[in-house]
Motif scaffolding. Sequence first.
Motif, PDB file in Angstrom:
ATOM      1  N   PHE A  29      35.019   1.038  16.594  1.00 62.27           N
ATOM      2  CA  PHE A  29      34.708  -0.315  16.110  1.00 62.27           C
ATOM      3  C   PHE A  29      33.993  -0.259  14.778  1.00 62.27           C
ATOM      4  CE2 PHE A  29      33.893  -4.740  16.352  1.00 62.27           C
ATOM      5  CZ  PHE A  29      32.585  -4.951  15.953  1.00 62.27           C
ATOM      6  N   ASN A  30      33.143   0.731  14.587  1.00 63.26           N
ATOM      7  CA  ASN A  30      32.371   0.783  13.348  1.00 63.26           C
ATOM      8  C   ASN A  30      33.189   1.252  12.155  1.00 63.26           C
ATOM      9  OD1 ASN A  30      32.619   3.386  14.213  1.00 63.26           O
ATOM     10  ND2 ASN A  30      30.491   3.953  13.868  1.00 63.26           N
ATOM     11  N   HIS A  31      34.477   1.456  12.317  1.00 66.09           N
ATOM     12  CA  HIS A  31      35.360   1.754  11.192  1.00 66.09           C
ATOM     13  C   HIS A  31      36.126   0.513  10.732  1.00 66.09           C
ATOM     14  CE1 HIS A  31      35.674   6.364  12.051  1.00 66.09           C
ATOM     15  NE2 HIS A  31      34.470   5.973  11.729  1.00 66.09           N
ATOM     16  N   TYR A  32      35.914  -0.599  11.434  1.00 68.49           N
ATOM     17  CA  TYR A  32      36.663  -1.810  11.140  1.00 68.49           C
ATOM     18  C   TYR A  32      35.820  -2.802  10.351  1.00 68.49           C
ATOM     19  CZ  TYR A  32      40.302  -0.464  14.471  1.00 68.49           C
ATOM     20  OH  TYR A  32      41.313   0.179  15.124  1.00 68.49           O
ATOM     21  N   ALA A  33      36.422  -3.364   9.308  1.00 70.15           N
ATOM     22  CA  ALA A  33      35.881  -4.567   8.705  1.00 70.15           C
ATOM     23  C   ALA A  33      36.270  -5.743   9.599  1.00 70.15           C
ATOM     24  CB  ALA A  33      36.445  -4.767   7.304  1.00 70.15           C
ATOM     25  N   MET A  34      35.387  -6.740   9.664  1.00 69.78           N
ATOM     26  CA  MET A  34      35.611  -7.864  10.576  1.00 69.78           C
ATOM     27  C   MET A  34      35.541  -9.184   9.831  1.00 69.78           C
ATOM     28  SD  MET A  34      35.945  -6.289  13.468  1.00 69.78           S
ATOM     29  CE  MET A  34      35.896  -7.683  14.593  1.00 69.78           C
ATOM     30  N   ALA A 100      40.091  -8.131  12.829  1.00 70.44           N
ATOM     31  CA  ALA A 100      39.645  -6.791  12.458  1.00 70.44           C
ATOM     32  C   ALA A 100      40.699  -6.099  11.609  1.00 70.44           C
ATOM     33  CB  ALA A 100      39.373  -5.964  13.716  1.00 70.44           C
ATOM     34  N   ARG A 101      40.223  -5.306  10.670  1.00 70.40           N
ATOM     35  CA  ARG A 101      41.126  -4.464   9.899  1.00 70.40           C
ATOM     36  C   ARG A 101      40.425  -3.145   9.638  1.00 70.40           C
ATOM     37  NH1 ARG A 101      41.236  -4.105   4.312  1.00 70.40           N
ATOM     38  NH2 ARG A 101      43.499  -4.433   4.288  1.00 70.40           N
ATOM     39  N   TRP A 102      41.210  -2.082   9.635  1.00 70.43           N
ATOM     40  CA  TRP A 102      40.673  -0.751   9.393  1.00 70.43           C
ATOM     41  C   TRP A 102      40.317  -0.624   7.918  1.00 70.43           C
ATOM     42  CZ3 TRP A 102      39.752   3.147  12.866  1.00 70.43           C
ATOM     43  CH2 TRP A 102      39.434   4.398  12.335  1.00 70.43           C
ATOM     44  N   GLY A 103      39.124  -0.188   7.636  1.00 68.27           N
ATOM     45  CA  GLY A 103      38.773   0.127   6.264  1.00 68.27           C
ATOM     46  C   GLY A 103      37.991  -0.983   5.577  1.00 68.27           C
ATOM     47  N   VAL A 104      38.333  -1.258   4.337  1.00 75.97           N
ATOM     48  CA  VAL A 104      37.531  -2.133   3.488  1.00 75.97           C
ATOM     49  C   VAL A 104      37.683  -3.594   3.901  1.00 75.97           C
ATOM     50  CG1 VAL A 104      37.640  -0.536   1.549  1.00 75.97           C
ATOM     51  CG2 VAL A 104      39.342  -2.349   1.736  1.00 75.97           C
ATOM     52  N   VAL A 105      36.650  -4.345   3.633  1.00 76.93           N
ATOM     53  CA  VAL A 105      36.666  -5.759   3.970  1.00 76.93           C
ATOM     54  C   VAL A 105      37.449  -6.528   2.915  1.00 76.93           C
ATOM     55  CG1 VAL A 105      34.487  -6.157   2.754  1.00 76.93           C
ATOM     56  CG2 VAL A 105      35.203  -7.721   4.585  1.00 76.93           C
ATOM     57  N   VAL A 106      38.175  -7.550   3.351  1.00 72.34           N
ATOM     58  CA  VAL A 106      38.883  -8.450   2.448  1.00 72.34           C
ATOM     59  C   VAL A 106      38.591  -9.874   2.884  1.00 72.34           C
ATOM     60  CG1 VAL A 106      40.712  -6.804   1.918  1.00 72.34           C
ATOM     61  CG2 VAL A 106      41.009  -8.389   3.828  1.00 72.34           C
ATOM     62  N   ILE A 107      38.780 -10.823   1.981  1.00 74.25           N
ATOM     63  CA  ILE A 107      38.491 -12.222   2.302  1.00 74.25           C
ATOM     64  C   ILE A 107      39.759 -13.041   2.368  1.00 74.25           C
ATOM     65  CG2 ILE A 107      36.151 -12.090   1.380  1.00 74.25           C
ATOM     66  CD1 ILE A 107      37.175 -13.567  -1.102  1.00 74.25           C
ATOM     67  N   ASN A 108      40.883 -12.356   2.587  1.00 74.66           N
ATOM     68  CA  ASN A 108      42.113 -13.077   2.865  1.00 74.66           C
ATOM     69  C   ASN A 108      42.509 -12.789   4.306  1.00 74.66           C
ATOM     70  OD1 ASN A 108      43.364 -10.507   2.917  1.00 74.66           O
ATOM     71  ND2 ASN A 108      43.636 -10.587   0.705  1.00 74.66           N
ATOM     72  N   GLU A 110      44.610 -10.755   5.594  1.00 75.79           N
ATOM     73  CA  GLU A 110      45.269  -9.467   5.814  1.00 75.79           C
ATOM     74  C   GLU A 110      44.485  -8.610   6.794  1.00 75.79           C
ATOM     75  OE1 GLU A 110      47.496  -9.193   1.460  1.00 75.79           O
ATOM     76  OE2 GLU A 110      46.087  -7.631   2.064  1.00 75.79           O
ATOM     77  N   TYR A 111      44.364  -9.137   7.992  1.00 74.13           N
ATOM     78  CA  TYR A 111      43.739  -8.429   9.094  1.00 74.13           C
ATOM     79  C   TYR A 111      44.812  -8.146  10.132  1.00 74.13           C
ATOM     80  CZ  TYR A 111      39.086  -9.348   7.244  1.00 74.13           C
ATOM     81  OH  TYR A 111      37.960  -9.367   6.462  1.00 74.13           O
TER      82      TYR A 111
END
Length: 124
Positions: A29-34, A100-108, A110-111
């Motif tokens: 879980f701690n590898h996911y941006a949310m 949730a998405r693996w890696g960097v956070v995005v604000i669109n 694309e999760y």
Amino acid sequence: QVQLVESGGGLVQAGGSLRLPCTASGRSFNHYAMGWFRQAPGKEREREFVAAINWSGSSTYYADSVKGRFTISRDNAKTALYLQMNSLKPEDTAVYYCAARWGVVVINSEYKYWGQGTQVTVSS
């Protein structure tokens, strides 16, 4: 892979508060941006960005419409994501989804992983 389940939705009067938890199952879980998104009535094709948080919780992002009223947070030990919503307005009425998405956070949107959503209704 991660499975997400939101809860905490309900009916609240304008000016009130709600806290939405999102519990995650699966590994790392701690590898996911949310992120939190919402879909308002009559806007079934539009999933609006609400807030996002990076893997550690050190960086958060908000839509202008909720900035100063909503707070996103996470507890990696509990594999949980939260959205504290204060000073709610009728226009906040929507189904709220965590994602949730693996890696960097995005604000669109694309999760990769999404919960089933929880209804929030704010009465005037």
